[in-house]
Structures are given as C-alpha cells and as structure tokens.
Design a protein around this motif. Structure first.
Motif, short mmCIF file in Angstrom:
data_model
loop_
_atom_site.label_atom_id
_atom_site.label_comp_id
_atom_site.label_asym_id
_atom_site.label_seq_id
_atom_site.Cartn_x
_atom_site.Cartn_y
_atom_site.Cartn_z
N LEU A 112 -2.70 15.25 5.60
CA LEU A 112 -1.69 14.14 6.05
C LEU A 112 -1.39 14.16 7.64
O LEU A 112 -0.58 13.53 7.99
N ALA A 113 -2.58 14.39 8.30
CA ALA A 113 -2.63 14.27 9.47
C ALA A 113 -2.14 12.90 9.86
O ALA A 113 -2.91 11.80 9.51
N VAL A 114 -1.31 12.58 11.44
CA VAL A 114 -0.91 11.15 11.45
C VAL A 114 -2.03 10.20 11.69
O VAL A 114 -1.77 9.17 11.81
N ASP A 115 -3.02 10.84 12.52
CA ASP A 115 -4.08 10.02 12.98
C ASP A 115 -4.95 9.09 11.88
O ASP A 115 -5.60 8.41 12.09
N LYS A 116 -4.71 9.76 10.86
CA LYS A 116 -5.21 9.17 9.45
C LYS A 116 -4.23 7.81 9.17
O LYS A 116 -5.11 7.11 8.33
N PHE A 117 -3.21 7.67 9.63
CA PHE A 117 -2.23 6.75 9.10
C PHE A 117 -2.05 5.65 10.35
O PHE A 117 -1.63 4.63 9.85
N LEU A 118 -1.83 6.10 11.51
CA LEU A 118 -1.53 5.22 12.46
C LEU A 118 -2.25 3.83 12.48
O LEU A 118 -1.33 2.80 12.53
N ASP A 119 -3.31 3.64 12.43
CA ASP A 119 -4.24 2.51 12.49
C ASP A 119 -3.83 1.53 11.60
O ASP A 119 -3.65 0.37 11.64
N ARG A 120 -3.58 2.27 10.21
CA ARG A 120 -3.19 1.30 8.98
C ARG A 120 -1.73 0.87 9.17
O ARG A 120 -1.44 -0.40 9.12
N TYR A 121 -0.77 1.81 9.92
CA TYR A 121 0.53 1.32 9.96
C TYR A 121 0.26 0.01 10.85
O TYR A 121 1.29 -1.03 11.03
N ARG A 122 -0.36 0.03 12.03
CA ARG A 122 -0.46 -1.14 13.08
C ARG A 122 -1.02 -2.31 12.28
O ARG A 122 -0.68 -3.41 12.66
N GLU A 123 -1.93 -2.28 11.16
CA GLU A 123 -2.31 -3.55 10.52
C GLU A 123 -1.44 -4.02 9.61
O GLU A 123 -1.52 -5.25 9.40
N ALA A 124 -0.38 -3.45 9.35
CA ALA A 124 0.58 -3.65 8.24
C ALA A 124 1.51 -4.84 9.03
O ALA A 124 2.04 -4.64 10.08
N THR A 125 1.98 -5.82 7.92
CA THR A 125 2.82 -7.01 8.37
C THR A 125 4.24 -6.15 8.48
O THR A 125 5.21 -6.40 9.24
N ARG A 126 4.55 -5.18 7.49
CA ARG A 126 5.89 -4.44 7.68
C ARG A 126 5.55 -3.05 7.31
O ARG A 126 4.68 -2.91 6.22
N VAL A 127 6.42 -2.14 7.83
CA VAL A 127 6.19 -0.60 7.52
C VAL A 127 7.51 -0.19 6.85
O VAL A 127 8.62 -0.32 7.52
N LYS A 145 -9.88 1.67 4.63
CA LYS A 145 -10.71 1.73 5.96
C LYS A 145 -10.07 0.41 6.72
O LYS A 145 -10.18 0.36 7.93
N GLU A 146 -9.39 -0.65 6.05
CA GLU A 146 -8.59 -1.67 6.67
C GLU A 146 -7.80 -2.38 5.60
O GLU A 146 -8.10 -2.37 4.51
N LEU A 147 -6.44 -2.76 6.22
CA LEU A 147 -5.59 -3.40 5.12
C LEU A 147 -5.89 -4.94 5.08
O LEU A 147 -6.31 -5.40 5.98
N ILE A 148 -5.35 -5.50 4.02
CA ILE A 148 -5.60 -6.92 3.69
C ILE A 148 -4.30 -7.44 3.89
O ILE A 148 -3.26 -7.28 3.14
N ALA A 149 -3.91 -8.30 4.94
CA ALA A 149 -2.73 -9.02 5.22
C ALA A 149 -2.67 -10.27 4.50
O ALA A 149 -3.48 -10.94 3.86
N PRO A 150 -1.27 -10.63 4.13
CA PRO A 150 -0.27 -9.95 4.58
C PRO A 150 0.06 -8.85 3.46
O PRO A 150 -0.58 -8.63 2.52
N TYR A 160 0.96 -1.03 -0.01
CA TYR A 160 -0.05 -0.21 -0.03
C TYR A 160 0.69 1.32 -0.19
O TYR A 160 1.86 1.52 0.75
N HIS A 161 0.67 2.22 -0.67
CA HIS A 161 1.26 3.53 -0.89
C HIS A 161 0.50 4.65 -0.58
O HIS A 161 0.98 5.84 -0.05
N ARG A 162 -0.84 4.50 -0.33
CA ARG A 162 -1.88 5.46 0.04
C ARG A 162 -2.91 4.92 1.36
O ARG A 162 -3.84 4.78 1.06
#
Length: 315
Positions: free
Chosen positions: A70-85, A49-54, A42-44
C-alpha cells in the motif's frame, strides 16, 4: 476493480450502490474498463498504469500505512489523474492536499439502517436476571490480520491493566477466537465468534457498552459508523473515520495508545456510573454523525452527476 480478486468489503459496497441506484444510472462492476460507459469509478487505482478520464477514485486505505503493498507512491500519480478523489475521512483529504491533490471530497462509509439502530440511551448495565450491575462489555468487531494491524499486541497489554472482575470482552471476526483464548488466560470472560450473519453482528452492538478500535492504520473501519449508528461509545485510536466521528469524552474516548494510561482513562470513565451514562447519552445524541449506506450512495451519485455536468459542459 482492476483485478479479479474477491473482496467482501467491495462486494458489499457495490451492492449498496446498485440497490440505491437511481433509474437514470446504469452501473456495471468489471475487472477492466468497459467501452460504452461515460464514467469510471476505480477502487484499486494502484493496479492501473493510467486512468481513463472522466473518472472517480476512492481512497480505501490509510495513506500512512507501512504495508509495502500500500506504499503511497503507488497511488499518488493515479490520484492526480482522477477527476475526483473520494476520501473516507478528512485525514486522507489533508494528506493529499499537502501533496497538491485538492480535487477531493469526503464521504465516510455508511451503516445498514435496516439492522443498525440504537438501544436504550440510559442503560444502567443492570443484569436482567440478577438485578445486579454486570461487567462492562467491550466489543472487538473486526477480522484479525496476520500483521496485527488491528492493534492486537496493544489490546493484550491494555487488558493486563484493566480489571477482569469489572470488564469482559465480546469478539467477532475471523481469527478472533485466538485473541479470546489469550484474554481468557488473563482472567477475562471472552465470547468469540469467527463468523456471524450481518443481522446478528448488528444486534451485538446493542449488547456491548463500548466498541474498541485500536488499529494502527485505518481508512475506515466499517465498525465505526456501525457503532455510531448504534449509539455505542467508542474507545479508539483517533485515525481513519474515527477521527471525524468520535468526539473525545462525548461519544467515546480517544486512546493515546499507551496501554497503561489508556487503561486508567477507560476505567475512570467506564466504572463511574455518571461518567459512563454521559458517554452513553452522548453517543445517543451524536448518532447522526454517522450516515447510512443510502446517504453514502446518494452522495457518490452526486459526484457522478457533478463530473458529468463539468465534462459535458466543457465539450
């Protein structure tokens, strides 16, 4: 890509990924996740709303950017779902680690080694025609953004504390003719190009003495690895990739973003021939701090392999 909005930067990055892709990998760029593919990159992620693992997520921007989009609260939940950031610099990595996100890896952007390469390591700034010392050439290579995130106001102020008899500017990027006109009003020679073929942009690095990067927020920028690979000393706000790749007083100068203090420091190093040559030689010796796009892609593919092994091994 999570939407259909065209992006020259993303097009270039995905182009490099495809051109360096190993035979066993099939890569498809799409707006939405496609069935039948094992990994998703994922690049955006903020548009999902939810990432598909892996999956892998790349952090392309400065996590402290004050742009509301680019407010960080729009990104943090998605980063937590990622297998790698995938982070571009260690400042992003530290920011996420401070918020409990540690499944990160740092791989900076690369440069195109076909076009980006250094000039002579001991250029004495002698004009070929006159045989006299020429002006110090400062390059500003980036597009101009309406919100002046690239530090335009700072650059105008800085220029008022440098000597137009000793410095000149070369500007490349959309909107830069506007800045050139202002610099000319301040008495500088300023050459500006709104758009150039990449080959010519790359060759410009070998004609300048310093790259100026005065952004207030950066994930990259792309001009940092290009300048490092070209062995050009960098005058930079030490953020983004500059934080990791530019060593103060070795292959560039760190700006404190006070135009008066920075102008004094730049003049002291640029106008003293021995100090200038030490920066030029330092830039030549440190040029391998930057990686090529081939090396970047190879490290990204290593992430794909590692995640695949983890997932398959855990089934």
């Amino acid at each position: 890509m999570s939407n259909s909005v065209a992006s020259g930067i993303f097009t270039d990055i995905l182009g490099y990924y495809k051109s360096f892709s190993p035979a066993e990998m099939m890569q498809v760029a799409s707006e939405s996740p496609l069935p039948g593919h094992f990994l998703r990159h994922y690049h955006r992620p903020n548009l999902e709303k939810e990432l598909i693992a892996p999956c892998i997520v790349t952090v392309h921007h400065d996590l402290e950017d004050d742009d509301t989009s680019l407010a960080v609260d729009k990104f943090l939940d998605r980063y937590r779902e990622a297998t790698r950031v995938h982070c571009l610099n260690t400042l992003q990595q530290k920011y996420l680690a401070d918020r409990g996100i540690t499944n990160t890896i740092v791989i900076p952007h690369g440069y195109n080694q076909k076009y980006v390469f250094p000039g002579a390591p001991d250029d004495h700034q002698i004009d070929a025609e006159s045989g006299r010392h020429r002006k110090i050439r400062i390059g500003l290579i980036s597009r101009r953004y309406p919100r002046k995130v690239k530090g335009e106001a700072y650059i105008y102020e800085l220029s008022q504390h440098l000597d137009p008899a000793a410095f000149e500017f070369v500007l490349i990027g959309k909107g830069r003719t506007y800045d050139a006109a202002i610099l000319e009003r301040y008495g500088y020679e300023a050459t500006a190009y709104e758009s150039l073929p990449y080959k010519m942009i790359a060759s410009t690095y070998r004609s300048i003495d310093f790259l100026l990067m005065a952004s207030w927020f950066e994930g990259g920028p792309a001009n940092i690895p290009e300048a490092i690979g070209s062995a050009v000393p960098v005058l930079c706000n030490p953020i983004g990739m500059a934080y990791d790749l530019v060593l103060d007083r070795v292959n560039g100068l760190h700006l404190c973003m006070d135009p008066v203090i920075d102008a004094e420091n730049i003049s002291a190093w640029a106008l003293d021939e021995q100090k200038y040559l030490s920066l030029k030689r330092g830039a030549f010796e440190q040029r391998e701090r930057a990686i090529t796009w081939g090396q970047h892609a190879s490290r990204i593919f290593d992430i794909y392999r590692d995640v695949t092994r983890e997932v398959v091994g855990g089934l």
